[in-house]
Design an enzyme around this catalytic site. Structure first.
Site, mmCIF file in Angstrom:
data_model
loop_
_atom_site.group_PDB
_atom_site.id
_atom_site.type_symbol
_atom_site.label_atom_id
_atom_site.label_comp_id
_atom_site.label_asym_id
_atom_site.label_seq_id
_atom_site.Cartn_x
_atom_site.Cartn_y
_atom_site.Cartn_z
ATOM 1 N N LYS A 44 0.831 -1.402 0.174
ATOM 2 C CA LYS A 44 0.098 0.169 0.133
ATOM 3 C C LYS A 44 0.810 1.308 -0.072
ATOM 4 C CE LYS A 44 -3.788 -2.247 2.206
ATOM 5 N NZ LYS A 44 -4.516 -2.593 1.159
ATOM 6 N N CYS A 45 2.023 1.239 -0.613
ATOM 7 C CA CYS A 45 2.862 2.263 -0.741
ATOM 8 C C CYS A 45 2.826 2.924 -2.203
ATOM 9 C CB CYS A 45 4.359 1.910 -0.495
ATOM 10 S SG CYS A 45 5.749 2.929 -0.666
ATOM 11 N N GLY A 46 3.152 4.370 -2.067
ATOM 12 C CA GLY A 46 2.904 4.997 -3.458
ATOM 13 C C GLY A 46 4.143 4.463 -4.475
ATOM 14 N N PHE A 47 5.286 3.832 -3.969
ATOM 15 C CA PHE A 47 6.008 3.144 -4.723
ATOM 16 C C PHE A 47 6.092 1.604 -5.224
ATOM 17 C CE2 PHE A 47 9.259 5.774 -2.247
ATOM 18 C CZ PHE A 47 9.146 6.853 -3.119
ATOM 19 N N THR A 48 4.610 1.001 -4.889
ATOM 20 C CA THR A 48 4.318 -0.317 -4.945
ATOM 21 C C THR A 48 4.311 -0.491 -6.519
ATOM 22 O OG1 THR A 48 3.315 -0.475 -2.913
ATOM 23 C CG2 THR A 48 2.537 -1.849 -4.341
#
Length: 185
Positions: A44-48
């Site tokens: 659930k990360c912006g980099f996922t």
């Protein structure tokens, strides 16, 4: 007596045992002779999206590729490159589920075929020993701390950490370093 426990005594990543997503021991010695990219992942990360997509691309491209007898060859029997993914919930709770759920997410949504291990802590006194080793051998901008999800460590065939990449560095941007570690350039 009273010695510091912050410096690992291990000299190779191959000396560690970790847990797979279902809790079974995995001896990292099984990866001797392989180039490794070790990454702390989160769903659930912006980099996922970028990281998981590009990690799967790199894995598909390099997992069956290596130099044998001086010639570049492709084989199904020997993999020279592995990605080892360690889910981590230490950064804004961006990996909230179980280790098995993290694996299912990566394998289902991003067709990840590389090993996804048990959730770990990467910072603090409870950091996984393998992460203490990685950080001690390649301190980054924040010295002994992992800054965020998707910090990447490149490990050579002998189990030595040769590079560390920030979370903002996309996996495809380190392709030349992987090729060099594999002996292709």
């Amino acid at each position: 007596m009273g010695g510091s426990h912050s410096v690992p005594i291990e000299t190779s990543i191959h000396q560690f045992t970790v847990k797979d997503s279902s809790g079974k021991d995995v001896d990292l010695g099984r990866y001797k002779g392989k180039v490794l990219l070790i990454v702390n992942v989160a769903s659930k990360c912006g980099f996922t999206e970028t990281n998981y997509t590009q990690l799967s691309e790199l894995y598909a491209k390099y997992r069956h590729k290596g130099i044998y007898g001086g010639y570049l060859q492709y084989t199904d029997n020997y993999w020279d490159f592995e990605i080892l993914a360690f889910p981590c919930n230490q950064f804004l709770s961006q990996e909230p589920g179980t280790s098995q759920e993290a694996k299912e997410f990566a394998c289902t949504r991003f067709q990840a075929e590389y090993p996804i291990f048990q959730k770990v802590r990467v910072n603090g006194p409870d950091a996984a020993p393998v992460y203490k080793f990685l950080k001690a051998n390649q301190p980054g901008f924040m010295m002994s701390r992992i800054k965020w999800n998707f910090t990447k460590f490149l490990v050579d065939k002998d189990g030595k950490v040769i590079a560390r990449y920030a979370p903002t560095r996309n996996p495809l941007s380190i392709e030349k370093d992987i090729q060099k570690a594999l002996g292709e350039i």
